[in-house]
Design an enzyme around this catalytic site. Sequence first.
Site, mmCIF file in Angstrom:
data_model
loop_
_atom_site.group_PDB
_atom_site.id
_atom_site.type_symbol
_atom_site.label_atom_id
_atom_site.label_comp_id
_atom_site.label_asym_id
_atom_site.label_seq_id
_atom_site.Cartn_x
_atom_site.Cartn_y
_atom_site.Cartn_z
ATOM 1 N N CYS A 120 -4.412 14.194 3.578
ATOM 2 C CA CYS A 120 -4.458 12.800 4.047
ATOM 3 C C CYS A 120 -4.123 12.731 5.532
ATOM 4 C CB CYS A 120 -3.505 11.920 3.237
ATOM 5 S SG CYS A 120 -1.810 11.873 3.847
ATOM 6 N N CYS A 128 -1.486 18.570 1.552
ATOM 7 C CA CYS A 128 -2.193 17.285 1.391
ATOM 8 C C CYS A 128 -3.150 17.107 2.567
ATOM 9 C CB CYS A 128 -1.193 16.140 1.338
ATOM 10 S SG CYS A 128 -1.977 14.511 1.248
ATOM 11 N N HIS A 152 -1.239 8.105 2.057
ATOM 12 C CA HIS A 152 -0.897 9.371 1.377
ATOM 13 C C HIS A 152 -1.078 9.252 -0.142
ATOM 14 C CE1 HIS A 152 1.224 12.975 0.167
ATOM 15 N NE2 HIS A 152 1.926 12.221 -0.654
ATOM 16 N N CYS A 191 -0.266 13.239 6.366
ATOM 17 C CA CYS A 191 0.236 14.620 6.327
ATOM 18 C C CYS A 191 -0.452 15.484 7.380
ATOM 19 C CB CYS A 191 0.031 15.222 4.936
ATOM 20 S SG CYS A 191 1.052 14.421 3.676
ATOM 21 N N ASP A 199 -12.746 -7.540 -11.643
ATOM 22 C CA ASP A 199 -12.391 -7.781 -13.038
ATOM 23 C C ASP A 199 -12.799 -9.228 -13.358
ATOM 24 O OD1 ASP A 199 -10.593 -9.359 -11.739
ATOM 25 O OD2 ASP A 199 -8.822 -8.276 -12.367
ATOM 26 N N ASP A 212 -8.471 2.589 -12.147
ATOM 27 C CA ASP A 212 -7.912 1.767 -11.071
ATOM 28 C C ASP A 212 -6.467 1.471 -11.428
ATOM 29 O OD1 ASP A 212 -8.560 -0.385 -13.172
ATOM 30 O OD2 ASP A 212 -7.425 -1.486 -11.670
HETATM 31 ZN ZN ZN Z 1 -0.540 13.196 2.467
#
Ligand code: ZN
Length: 406
Positions: A344, A342, A374, A347, A96, A288
């Site tokens: 990720c 999920c 996550h 998980c 930015d 963002d």
């Molecule tokens: Zn997750």
Amino acid sequence: MQSPQRPFSFELIAKRGHARAGVIHTPHGPVRTPIFMPVGTLGSVKSLDMADLHELQAEIILANTYHLFLRPGTDLIEQAGGIHKYINWQQPILTDSGGFQVFSLGVQSGQKSGKYNHVRIGADGVSFRAHHNGSSYFFSPERAIEIQRAIGADIIMTFDEAMSDDYSKEQATQSVGRTHQWAKQCFSYWQSQNRLSKYGDYQALFGIIQGGLFPDLRKKSASYISSLDFDGIAIGGETVGYNMAATQELMDWIRSLLPDHKPIYTMGLGRDPQDVIDATLAGADMFDCVGPTRLARNGSVYEGQFRMVDGQPAFVSSHKHGRINIGNQKYAHDFSVLNPGCDCYTCQSGYTRAYLHHLYCTRELSYYRLASIHNLRTMLRITDKLRKWITAHDETKQKTSAKTKK
Ligand SMILES: [Zn+2]
């Protein structure tokens, strides 16, 4: 003056309603849109390292000019050979301009100036004191670009006035006037430096639309910013991302004024999964927000599924805002993962709510990493699913095939 070769472009791949899927080509590789960009304020996405960011398939990250300018300073980043080398991230980076932080974090510098009474705004720039030690600094539009040239991100932003939504019409008009004047100065300075970073790489410059909640000012700003040869268009302001109903209304005011061939970036948007879906449906490509990592650190983790509701994508959850509070005692004996389905690392590798509850309550450091992974992966999975949803039903191709049939 002839423009240098532009190794930056936006390729529009598909459209569905107002939603768009595309690819942004940068000197450090492609970014598929719509995309969520994790925020690395000080050159680090809090609690994660670069291996984590690769694992969660981040394609571009954000760094803050104001923070990097103060610490470690641009001299040191130059000695390191630029931000990519310094932070060990060879994929695209966006900085930015520092404008928002100058207004929101700077401390009292004498003369009062409306809500942001810690900064002194002049036609030529902004004087402010640093939030961490009170030292005085001055940012002009040219200085903001020069600092971003030294940092060396792939995408840089014009220096704008972060106007407050409680500005009167008169204050807002003046503020937008300054933002446009500064945008023009940033543009001219960028051109004079051949649009290159200090390391010889092409830097894409995005202009920022302001105007608060005044439709005529927003339209005027959208027309003016779109008239300059920027590489992308950003939409800034206090409302964007914090009041989603107003953000969507604002997009309706200006959408027809925005160019098709440039990426549209709604700044600071992406606190909740549904926000990113709504903004994509409204026509934005890039997002963002510090929300996902900040919420994670405060015990708030996303729970829910990306589904179709009445033919539209939605983040469906039985919890308010699509989050659970892992600090709640009811999770102490819950041996399920944070969010079934999920993908990720947290998980998939089997960390349970019970264990994460324990880590959070005891302030164990590994909690911050596991929860941030996550939440960020949830946002990136949503932009990934949105991209697939848009390309699966491409209206631009359907129009073409309809024409061919005739
Ligand atoms: Zn997750």
